[in-house]
Design an enzyme around this catalytic site. Structure first.
Site, PDB file in Angstrom:
ATOM      1  N   ASN A 118     -41.271 -12.807 -20.450  1.00  0.00           N
ATOM      2  CA  ASN A 118     -40.341 -12.160 -21.441  1.00  0.00           C
ATOM      3  C   ASN A 118     -39.911 -10.340 -21.044  1.00  0.00           C
ATOM      4  O   ASN A 118     -40.557  -9.450 -20.719  1.00  0.00           O
ATOM      5  CB  ASN A 118     -42.092 -11.533 -21.898  1.00  0.00           C
ATOM      6  N   HIS A 176     -35.929 -15.793 -28.591  1.00  0.00           N
ATOM      7  CA  HIS A 176     -36.391 -15.036 -27.739  1.00  0.00           C
ATOM      8  C   HIS A 176     -37.201 -15.544 -26.650  1.00  0.00           C
ATOM      9  O   HIS A 176     -38.327 -16.189 -26.806  1.00  0.00           O
ATOM     10  CB  HIS A 176     -37.408 -13.608 -28.598  1.00  0.00           C
ATOM     11  N   CYS A 203     -39.628  -7.392 -29.971  1.00  0.00           N
ATOM     12  CA  CYS A 203     -38.853  -7.948 -28.624  1.00  0.00           C
ATOM     13  C   CYS A 203     -37.786  -9.204 -30.141  1.00  0.00           C
ATOM     14  O   CYS A 203     -37.072  -9.617 -29.719  1.00  0.00           O
ATOM     15  CB  CYS A 203     -40.034  -9.181 -28.954  1.00  0.00           C
TER      16      CYS A 203
END
Length: 404
Positions: free
Chosen positions: A360, A330, A180
């Protein structure tokens, strides 16, 4: 044009957006803590000539002049799979509900690769959209960076993206694996190539298909992840137009136990055997486990480390929190986003979030959210953005950038 040694020749390909052929690099974080105006050059173009003595040709006697070089974001694009999976859809296969997921994560829907979709096709679509906005031809690219932890090929997918874009000059293309945090690392890497290697146009793609590595019977993880791709074009510019003000990057391998998808042997595979010659050889076939995560520890890590990283990047840039127009984190969990914004005293109206629609998406989350914000008119040319990624590794990092 950059060559394999990391240096560059005096001849630079023509660009649709003209720049001066010079290179430079900043201090740690690219900027000193005293402000963004101080620069330190590390290399130079070959400009002007001066004879050093009899028999010395002009090409041998040119005296280099140090000229700093900046970089800026000039285009963005994104792509998502067509299949949308809602919280209600998940409630049909695991013990959960739309309310349970939304309250704990802020997620309502996610996109999942299926059928003929692939990570490469998504990445190519996002890249084409970014190049179109930037008005940069694929043949003018010097480098393609694919930030992903889920490539279509074990050896990396970036060269296939370069091929699909039709880059006739065969520019370098390779993968960056940092989960990520990948896109932020790719962005800083692009800046380093431009400032220290003479590159002019770098395509940075964040793309992941974590749905391939999710245990869809585990409600603690399957509710979180989706698939997507996002891309930006980073272009060389004069130092006065520089758009990367500061950055901060870290990793801590001790945190790997809290978030991982580890390599494992197939215990059920006894077909190969060792035929009595060498114990344990040939090795068993192997694969990676599904994503394993300690949500509580990851949450604590993010709300502690991310604000510190952004504050450090701001300090290196000589800026304060009030200087930024947008906070772009993020997209992992809305509670994390809210907690970091509160710590940094950034009001909700200056926080970019599209987590509810996509979940996500790992390395794709920042460029995907940026692309939507730019195309909707929310983020405009000249706006300053504090972006931060965090995740498996553990890795985390931030960058203070100007759009356009």
């Amino acid at each position: 044009m950059a060559n394999a040694s990391g240096f560059f020749s005096p001849t630079v390909p023509s660009l649709k957006k003209r720049i001066s052929p010079s290179i430079g690099v900043y201090r740690s974080g690219f900027c000193s803590s005293e402000g963004i105006s101080r620069r330190v050059s590390c290399a130079s173009t070959v400009e002007g000539s001066e004879r050093l003595g009899p028999g010395v040709s002009p090409s041998e006697s040119r005296i280099p002049r140090l000229v700093s070089k900046g970089c800026k974001l000039v285009g963005c694009g994104s792509a998502v799979p067509t299949l949308q999976v809602s919280n209600d859809d998940l409630a049909k296969i695991v013990d959960t509900s739309d309310e349970w997921i939304a309250v704990r994560t802020g997620i309502r829907n996610r996109r999942v690769i299926t059928g003929k979709d692939s990570l490469t096709t998504l990445a190519v679509e996002a890249a084409k959209n970014a190049l179109q906005m930037a008005e940069v031809d694929p043949d003018d690219l010097d480098l393609v960076l694919l930030c992903t932890s889920t490539p279509d090929d074990l050896f990396g997918s970036a060269p296939q993206i370069q091929r699909a874009l039709g880059c006739k000059r065969n520019p370098l293309a390779y993968d960056i694996t940092a989960a990520c945090s990948g896109f932020v690392l790719g962005l800083i890497s692009a800046a380093c190539y431009i400032r220290g290697g003479g590159f002019n146009n770098v395509l940075v793609i964040g793309a992941d298909a974590l749905s391939r590595h999710v245990d869809w019977t585990d409600r603690g993880t399957c509710i979180l992840f989706g698939d997507a791709a996002g891309a930006v074009v980073v272009q060389a510019c004069d130092s006065e137009d520089d758009g990367l003000f500061g950055f901060d990057l870290h990793s801590d391998g001790d945190g790997q136990r809290h978030l991982n998808a580890s390599f494992k042997e197939n215990e059920a595979d006894h077909a190969l055997g060792s035929n009595g010659s060498v114990l344990g050889f040939p090795p068993r076939r192997s694969s990676y486990s599904c994503i394993q995560m300690n949500g509580t520890e990851v949450f604590r890590f993010a709300v502690r480390c991310v604000p510190q990283s952004i504050e450090s990047a701001l300090k290196k840039a000589g800026l304060t929190g009030s200087s930024i127009d947008w906070l772009l984190l993020h997209q992992a969990n809305q509670r994390i986003i809210d907690a970091v914004a509160t710590r940094l005293e950034v009001p909700p109206e200056r926080v970019i979030s599209n987590l509810a629609n996509y979940g996500n998406t790992s390395a794709a989350s920042i460029p995907l959210a940026l692309d939507e914000a730019v195309r909707s008119g929310k983020v405009q040319s000249g706006h300053t953005i504090a972006a931060a990624g965090f995740g498996a590794g553990l890795t985390w990092g931030s960058a203070i950038v100007r759009w356009g």
